[in-house]
Motif scaffolding. Structure first.
Motif, PDB file in Angstrom:
ATOM      1  N   ASN A  32      -2.987   0.220  -3.877  1.00 41.33           N
ATOM      2  CA  ASN A  32      -2.767  -1.083  -3.239  1.00 41.33           C
ATOM      3  C   ASN A  32      -2.539  -2.136  -4.303  1.00 41.33           C
ATOM      4  OD1 ASN A  32      -3.444  -0.256  -0.405  1.00 41.33           O
ATOM      5  ND2 ASN A  32      -5.321   0.305  -1.442  1.00 41.33           N
ATOM      6  N   HIS A  78       3.043   2.837   2.738  1.00 38.58           N
ATOM      7  CA  HIS A  78       2.277   2.816   3.984  1.00 38.58           C
ATOM      8  C   HIS A  78       2.484   1.486   4.719  1.00 38.58           C
ATOM      9  CE1 HIS A  78       0.436   6.430   2.482  1.00 38.58           C
ATOM     10  NE2 HIS A  78      -0.098   5.798   1.458  1.00 38.58           N
ATOM     11  N   ARG A  96      -7.114   4.824  -4.660  1.00 32.63           N
ATOM     12  CA  ARG A  96      -8.092   5.659  -3.959  1.00 32.63           C
ATOM     13  C   ARG A  96      -8.203   7.013  -4.654  1.00 32.63           C
ATOM     14  NH1 ARG A  96     -10.333   5.506   1.118  1.00 32.63           N
ATOM     15  NH2 ARG A  96      -9.007   3.755   1.671  1.00 32.63           N
ATOM     16  N   SER A 106      -1.997   9.164  -6.872  1.00 28.59           N
ATOM     17  CA  SER A 106      -2.975   8.920  -5.817  1.00 28.59           C
ATOM     18  C   SER A 106      -2.216   8.788  -4.497  1.00 28.59           C
ATOM     19  CB  SER A 106      -3.748   7.625  -6.097  1.00 28.59           C
ATOM     20  OG  SER A 106      -4.612   7.325  -5.019  1.00 28.59           O
ATOM     21  N   THR A 107      -2.871   9.138  -3.414  1.00 30.63           N
ATOM     22  CA  THR A 107      -2.239   9.006  -2.101  1.00 30.63           C
ATOM     23  C   THR A 107      -2.292   7.569  -1.597  1.00 30.63           C
ATOM     24  OG1 THR A 107      -4.306   9.598  -1.016  1.00 30.63           O
ATOM     25  CG2 THR A 107      -2.735  11.376  -1.433  1.00 30.63           C
ATOM     26  N   GLU A 108      -3.101   6.723  -2.260  1.00 30.41           N
ATOM     27  CA  GLU A 108      -3.156   5.312  -1.857  1.00 30.41           C
ATOM     28  C   GLU A 108      -3.395   4.414  -3.054  1.00 30.41           C
ATOM     29  OE1 GLU A 108      -5.842   2.218   0.722  1.00 30.41           O
ATOM     30  OE2 GLU A 108      -5.856   4.317   1.321  1.00 30.41           O
ATOM     31  N   SER A 117       0.881  -1.161   0.000  1.00 34.20           N
ATOM     32  CA  SER A 117       0.000   0.000   0.000  1.00 34.20           C
ATOM     33  C   SER A 117       0.923   1.216   0.000  1.00 34.20           C
ATOM     34  CB  SER A 117      -0.898   0.003   1.249  1.00 34.20           C
ATOM     35  OG  SER A 117      -1.680   1.176   1.270  1.00 34.20           O
ATOM     36  N   PHE A 118       0.855   1.997  -1.062  1.00 37.30           N
ATOM     37  CA  PHE A 118       1.737   3.157  -1.187  1.00 37.30           C
ATOM     38  C   PHE A 118       0.974   4.317  -1.807  1.00 37.30           C
ATOM     39  CE2 PHE A 118       2.001   1.165  -5.317  1.00 37.30           C
ATOM     40  CZ  PHE A 118       2.114   2.220  -6.206  1.00 37.30           C
ATOM     41  N   GLY A 119       1.603   5.474  -1.823  1.00 36.00           N
ATOM     42  CA  GLY A 119       0.994   6.631  -2.450  1.00 36.00           C
ATOM     43  C   GLY A 119       2.010   7.721  -2.709  1.00 36.00           C
TER      44      GLY A 119
END
Length: 131
Positions: free
Chosen positions: A126, A46, A82, A122-124, A35-37
């Protein structure tokens, strides 16, 4: 022997059987996930398993580097992204062309805006990889 004792014994036997069949090499388990962004101009991981790093190649374009190379490049992957807001453009995680690499050591993932169809951060994001 009471019913509770019999159920406990059965549960223990099932646990032993399942434990002997499902292990780290089982094909239904994820080999890697992340999970990164892209947050404040920096690619941030993350949470992750089996992923060494994530590199931003360009806006909405990322390369996920695995901690250990996979057996081959014949793996399955899926991803979600996201949206940055509750209204407007949604984000999709995709692989768009054969130029996007799926290799034993890394995977290229793109994130696009549904309104413009163009690359967008995007901030997220996955990503899950199965092999």
């Amino acid at each position: 022997m009471s019913l509770a004792d019999r159920i406990a014994g059965l549960a223990a036997r099932i646990g032993v059987e399942v434990g002997s069949k499902v292990n780290a090499a089982h094909p239904a388990l994820a080999r890697a996930w992340v999970s990164f962004g892209y947050v404040a101009g920096v690619t941030v991981i993350h949470h992750a398993y089996g992923v060494a790093s994530v590199e931003r190649l360009a806006a909405g374009q990322y390369r996920v580097h695995f901690a250990s190379p996979l057996a081959d490049a014949n793996y399955c992957w899926t991803a979600t992204a996201r949206s940055p807001s509750t209204s407007g453009s949604q984000r999709l995680a995709i692989s768009t062309t054969t130029a996007d690499e799926r290799a034993v050591a890394h995977l290229d993932v793109r994130c696009v805006s549904t309104l413009a169809g163009s690359p967008a951060d995007s901030t997220e994001i996955n990503v899950v990889v199965f092999r």
